[in-house]
Structure formats: C-alpha cells, structure tokens
Design a protein around this motif. Structure first.
Motif, PDB file in Angstrom:
ATOM      1  N   PRO A 200     -16.975 -14.210  69.209  1.00  9.30           N
ATOM      2  CA  PRO A 200     -18.194 -13.643  68.612  1.00  9.30           C
ATOM      3  C   PRO A 200     -18.044 -12.140  68.393  1.00  9.30           C
ATOM      4  CG  PRO A 200     -18.513 -14.069  70.941  1.00  9.30           C
ATOM      5  CD  PRO A 200     -17.183 -14.670  70.585  1.00  9.30           C
ATOM      6  N   ALA A 201     -19.074 -11.544  67.837  1.00  7.49           N
ATOM      7  CA  ALA A 201     -19.059 -10.111  67.567  1.00  7.49           C
ATOM      8  C   ALA A 201     -18.779  -9.328  68.845  1.00  7.49           C
ATOM      9  CB  ALA A 201     -20.397  -9.674  66.970  1.00  7.49           C
ATOM     10  N   ALA A 202     -17.965  -8.275  68.722  1.00  9.23           N
ATOM     11  CA  ALA A 202     -17.675  -7.410  69.867  1.00  9.23           C
ATOM     12  C   ALA A 202     -18.877  -6.508  70.137  1.00  9.23           C
ATOM     13  CB  ALA A 202     -16.439  -6.568  69.577  1.00  9.23           C
ATOM     14  N   VAL A 203     -19.128  -6.238  71.400  1.00  6.13           N
ATOM     15  CA  VAL A 203     -20.248  -5.375  71.788  1.00  6.13           C
ATOM     16  C   VAL A 203     -19.671  -4.074  72.339  1.00  6.13           C
ATOM     17  CG1 VAL A 203     -22.274  -5.113  73.244  1.00  6.13           C
ATOM     18  CG2 VAL A 203     -21.697  -7.366  72.293  1.00  6.13           C
ATOM     19  N   ALA A 204     -20.079  -2.971  71.748  1.00 10.21           N
ATOM     20  CA  ALA A 204     -19.595  -1.654  72.168  1.00 10.21           C
ATOM     21  C   ALA A 204     -20.776  -0.798  72.594  1.00 10.21           C
ATOM     22  CB  ALA A 204     -18.834  -0.978  71.033  1.00 10.21           C
ATOM     23  N   GLU A 213     -23.267  -4.103  68.091  1.00 13.20           N
ATOM     24  CA  GLU A 213     -22.492  -5.308  67.821  1.00 13.20           C
ATOM     25  C   GLU A 213     -21.590  -5.076  66.605  1.00 13.20           C
ATOM     26  OE1 GLU A 213     -24.754  -8.842  67.440  1.00 13.20           O
ATOM     27  OE2 GLU A 213     -25.319  -8.903  69.555  1.00 13.20           O
ATOM     28  N   ILE A 214     -20.297  -5.366  66.772  1.00 15.94           N
ATOM     29  CA  ILE A 214     -19.320  -5.172  65.702  1.00 15.94           C
ATOM     30  C   ILE A 214     -18.855  -6.544  65.228  1.00 15.94           C
ATOM     31  CG2 ILE A 214     -17.118  -4.132  65.065  1.00 15.94           C
ATOM     32  CD1 ILE A 214     -17.548  -2.150  67.370  1.00 15.94           C
ATOM     33  N   ALA A 215     -19.227  -6.895  64.010  1.00 19.18           N
ATOM     34  CA  ALA A 215     -18.902  -8.227  63.475  1.00 19.18           C
ATOM     35  C   ALA A 215     -17.399  -8.372  63.277  1.00 19.18           C
ATOM     36  CB  ALA A 215     -19.636  -8.434  62.155  1.00 19.18           C
ATOM     37  N   ARG A 216     -16.910  -9.564  63.541  1.00 20.46           N
ATOM     38  CA  ARG A 216     -15.509  -9.903  63.298  1.00 20.46           C
ATOM     39  C   ARG A 216     -15.439 -11.410  63.083  1.00 20.46           C
ATOM     40  NH1 ARG A 216     -13.057  -9.203  69.470  1.00 20.46           N
ATOM     41  NH2 ARG A 216     -14.758 -10.277  70.541  1.00 20.46           N
ATOM     42  N   GLY A 217     -14.239 -11.957  62.988  1.00 18.70           N
ATOM     43  CA  GLY A 217     -14.108 -13.389  62.754  1.00 18.70           C
ATOM     44  C   GLY A 217     -12.762 -13.722  62.128  1.00 18.70           C
ATOM     45  N   PRO A 218     -12.609 -14.917  61.557  1.00 21.60           N
ATOM     46  CA  PRO A 218     -11.347 -15.308  60.912  1.00 21.60           C
ATOM     47  C   PRO A 218     -11.220 -14.667  59.529  1.00 21.60           C
ATOM     48  CG  PRO A 218     -12.939 -17.090  60.753  1.00 21.60           C
ATOM     49  CD  PRO A 218     -13.595 -16.027  61.591  1.00 21.60           C
ATOM     50  N   VAL A 219     -11.009 -13.362  59.521  1.00 18.51           N
ATOM     51  CA  VAL A 219     -11.064 -12.590  58.281  1.00 18.51           C
ATOM     52  C   VAL A 219      -9.767 -12.693  57.473  1.00 18.51           C
ATOM     53  CG1 VAL A 219     -11.561 -10.321  57.285  1.00 18.51           C
ATOM     54  CG2 VAL A 219     -12.621 -10.978  59.448  1.00 18.51           C
TER      55      VAL A 219
END
Length: 558
Positions: A200-204, A213-219
């Motif tokens: 899931p999104a990374a939390v910083a 929240e920093i969105a990420r995924g199978p980019v």
C-alpha cells in the motif's frame, strides 16, 4: 533553446531512426503465416492458447475479420466495465478505492480498449491495484494488438493477399511484439527507479510532524506497455510528470523512444509486406518531414513564450516554463508533447493546457492530421488512406483511373474513404459546439482558450489520443458519455470502413504497370501525399482552429 538541448533532441531522433527499420522488418516477419524462426521462440506460448480457444489459422474475408475485432473488443469492454463498477468490493484494493460511477466506468472501459486512455479519474485514488493490473494493463495489451492486427490485415488486403485471421493476428501481436518489449522495458524502468510493488501507499512523517501518504504500486509494468502500446494513461494523475512514473532523463528518453517505435516501424513493415521497400521509405520520409516541421514550430513557440510587459512597459518574450516539469525543462517537455500527439499515445510529462497557443496548435495538428507517424495501427491505416487519396487526386489530374499497388481505386473505395473523412470532423466539431452551448460552465477559461479546451477534448477522443487540456472540468456524466461515444465511433467506424476498402481491393485483378502508371515510391508521390494530408486537414478543421489557438495567439501579440 540551448545547443545542448538541440543535440539531445537530435540524438533522440537519431536513435529512433536507427530502431525503425529493424523493428519494422521484425513485425512483418511476426505476421507471416508461413513457418519462420519465430515459431520456435513463441510456439510454446501460442500453441496452448490456440488449443484452448479452438482458434485455427483459416483466412477471413473483411466482414468476419471486422466482426471478430468489434465483438471481441466489445466483450472486453463489458468485462472491464464490471470490474470498475465493483472494484470497491474486490480484492487488491489497499487504498480502498470506491467502485466507479456508471458513466465514468463506461468512459474508462471504452477509452482504454481503444488506445485512447482518456482519464476522467484520479490515477492515485480512482483505481484499485486489481483494476490497474487486471483491467487497465490487460486492455493496454489488447487494444494495440487489435489495432495492429487491423493494420496488418489492411496491408495484406490492399496488396492482393488474404486478410488473414483476426484472432491469430491478435495473439501474435501480444506474444511476439508487445509482451516481449514491455517485459524488457519494465525491467529497465525498475532499474531506473520506477516502483513495482503491491504494497500500500508509504506513510512518511513531514518536517512539521504531519503524516503524508505517498502513492505507489505496480507502476513499471504499467508504464512499459503504456508507452510501447501507444496507450498513454497514467498510473498517477499527473502521468509522466510524476517522479515515480518518470524519475529522470534516461527514463524520459526511453519513454519517447517507446512511443515512437511502433509508428516509425510500420512504414518498413508495409514496404516489406507489399514487396516494395521504396514505398515504405517514401511514407517514412514524408511523415518524418511533417514531424520535424511541426516539432520545430512547437520548439520555436515554447522557446519564445508569451509576450509580457516589463517594468518600463516594453513588451518582450520569455521562454515558457509554465506547466512544465522543471526536471526536464522546456525542450524535452515540448518534444514529449509533440511525440505523444504524433504517435497517438497521449502520455504527458507537461500539462498541455499551459502550452503557448502555437504549441497547442501543433498538438491539435498532430491529432487532426493523424498521419504524422500515426501510432501502433489505426493511425497507419489513416496514413495509407491519405496515400490512396493522393493517388486518386493525381489520377484525376491526368485523366487516368487511379491505381494503388497495381489495383484500380474506383467509386466504391473512394465512397468509403470519403465517408471516413467526414466522420472525424463530425465527431469533433458537433460535440464541441454542443459543449460550448450547453456546458460552458465546465471550461476554466471563457475566452478563446476555453474553446480550445473543449475542441481538444473531442479531438483527442476522436483521434484515440487521450491527452487533454486539463483546465476542463471533464469528470461529469455529460463529458463521460459524450467523449465515450466519440471514442467508440472514432475508433471502430474508421477501422471497419478501411477494412472494407482492403476487402474490395483484395479481390481485384492486378493491372500491369505501364508508362502512364503513377508511381508511389518516389519523391513526387511523397510530396503529393503530404499535400493531400495537409490540405484536407486544413480545409476540415481550420475554421475551428482559427477561433481557438490561432485567435488566442493573435490576441497575445504586441
């Protein structure tokens, strides 16, 4: 523009030129029905698919071929529509994305199944991982494979060969072209820093102590086929301006090369398949000249910027960086904008709404002409349509029945081509007029630029490009439904009409070449081809452009 930027652009175009011919010859070999060395490399993957599905390599006439393409694509649209509608209740949804509203799901399903990838949703929050991978990425393989299959069938037909079998061509497009290139490109993108994760999104924690929240995924897997398949939709809302989707200059270069590769390769595929390499080279050079001219105009306009007033009241120009990603600068952002509209991709690393009026006009021209390389398949069919128009006009001037690849172009073919020419401006201009009359409140600019916003949305939809002037408030039922319908008819009407032309020419007898035959493999034909494309496009769309970007440019001049 600095000399360094000029050299960087020249190197990019040179690499693209060097890749075009070998890629084109490979595509031609991939679609041969005779045994080739490629069968050993891909047979293990294709044979089980043929066995399970019951597909045979029987040739189809144009009607079954077109019907197979249309019905299979419609079934895929229905399946992914249902995924979008119920994604909120399906797994792989760590961001808890809600199920899509019906008109938005309708628009998104059609858009991605037609290589358009017009996005009326936010990339970070609008889709779950399941929707991104199972629906979006699936369609980003299926859509270009369908278009490429249609282009290959069209080339076969106009050269007097059987059109082939849609399902065989569709599978070969995926297994032998899109899947291998996308796999390699995805690995390279991961190495360049593009995320590929199901976490899931990374939390910083910010310096102020707030949580972010920093969105990420199978980019990376998304990005590779997005570019090579001339799809263009972004995993993130700002597309390739996002540092996770385009982390550095090398990733930017690779994306440009991937976008250009299918469209620049297909002229060489065409030359190989019709048995006359010169014909392919003439089309390639003609399109390259149009591309270079339009790129030069855009670079000059964006380098000059818009007129402004200094403290002394004297007008002067400054280079335009508004809306552009600072990591890439004006030159690379402008190159990307021209490439993405010329290749029918629609990916962006700069916001096209902030282009200067003339820079925006170049983007319009690329999509309206749809012959400046033209993308992965449907665009190249458009290129060959203009080639036939050029032959027809030349034949009229000398009082001879036009011939193309040794077959007479007669009334039936020209009626189909004429209808195809008419449908595009109807799909663009009529909805634009309705939107300006009834939905002007969705435009962020009430002036000439507001007209350009609406005109760009429908031009991008009809040309299956998908980029947009994002000042437009397009996330409404009206825009979802209207652009969805324009996308659907703009895609399939053109393909079916031109397959009918190919089917008609395929059964005609070959006319022996004589001293009066208008050759289509020399510089004269290239000149007539460019003239036909530019004149027809200018006559069709110039009035609308005069009220949009051209009028905006004139109001900004000192």
């Amino acid at each position: 523009m600095t000399a360094q930027n000029g050299i960087a652009i020249a190197i990019t175009l040179l690499i693209s030129l060097l890749l075009a011919r070998p890629a084109g010859l490979y595509i031609a070999k991939a679609f041969q029905y005779e045994p080739t060395g490629l069968d050993r490399g891909f047979g293990w993957l294709e044979k089980p698919i043929y066995g399970i599905s019951g597909i045979r390599k029987d040739n189809q006439s144009w009607k079954p071929y077109a019907l197979s393409l249309l019905l299979s694509n419609c079934v895929m649209i229905l399946i992914v529509y249902l995924i979008f509608r119920f994604q909120g209740s399906l797994p792989l949804n760590p961001s808890h994305a809600a199920s899509m509203e019906p008109t938005l799901a309708f628009n998104t399903a059609i858009s991605f199944m037609t290589n358009t990838n017009l996005q009326h949703y936010s990339g970070e929050t609008g889709l779950s991982y399941l929707s991104q991978m199972v629906a979006i990425v699936f369609m980003m393989f299926a859509a270009p494979a369908s278009a490429l299959a249609a282009a290959i069938a069209f080339i076969r037909g106009i050269s007097g060969k059987p059109l082939g079998n849609f399902f065989v061509d569709f599978i070969r497009g995926i297994t032998r072209i899109f899947l291998p290139v996308a796999l390699v490109a995805a690995v390279v993108f991961v190495a360049l820093g593009v995320p590929q994760t199901l976490d899931p999104a990374a939390v910083a924690t910010t310096l102020e102590g707030a949580k972010q929240e920093i969105a990420r995924g199978p980019v990376a897997s998304f990005l590779s086929i997005k570019e090579f398949g001339n799809n263009g939709g972004g995993f993130f809302g700002v597309n390739s301006a996002h540092p996770f989707e385009n982390p550095n200059g090398i990733s930017n270069l690779l994306q440009i090369l991937l976008m250009l590769l299918p469209g620049t390769a297909l002229p060489f595929t065409y030359g190989k398949m019709v048995g006359n390499a010169k014909q392919g080279r003439v089309l390639f050079v003609s399109m390259a000249m149009m591309f270079i001219v339009l790129l030069g105009v855009a670079l000059a306009s964006e380098s000059a910027g818009n007129p402004v007033l200094n403290a002394s009241g004297i007008q002067h120009d400054q280079g335009s960086m508004e809306g552009k990603e600072a990591r890439f600068g004006m030159a690379q952002s402008t190159l990307y904008a021209v490439v993405t509209t010329a290749s029918e991709t629609g990916a962006v690393n700069t916001m096209h709404d902030s282009l200067t009026p003339i820079g925006g006009l170049v983007a319009f021209a690329n999509m309206m002409l749809n012959t400046v390389f033209g993308g992965v398949g449907a665009g190249f069919i458009n290129v060959l349509m203009y080639a036939m128009i050029a032959v027809f006009l030349s034949g009229l001037m000398v009082g001879r029945t036009p011939e193309f690849l040794g077959r007479k172009i007669e009334g039936k073919e020209m009626k189909l081509i004429a209808v195809n020419l008419i449908i595009s401006p109807l799909l663009v201009l009529v909805p634009t007029a309705i939107a300006l009359f009834a939905h002007a409140d969705t435009l962020s600019n009430p002036g000439f630029h507001g007209l350009s916003q609406a005109l760009y949305e429908y031009t991008s939809s009809a040309a299956n490009n998908g980029s947009g002037f994002e000042g437009l408030g397009d996330a409404t039922p009206y825009w979802n439904l209207s652009t969805g319908l324009v996308i659907f008819f703009g895609r399939y009407f053109s393909i079916i009409a031109m397959l009918a032309v190919a089917g008609s020419l395929a059964v005609k007898k070959t006319v022996p070449e004589s001293s009066g035959t208008f050759r289509t493999d020399n510089a004269l034909f290239g000149t007539v081809f460019v003239g036909a494309a530019v004149i027809v496009g200018a006559l069709t769309f110039f009035p609308a452009l005069a009220l949009g970007p051209i009028a905006e440019f004139l109001t900004l001049k000192p």
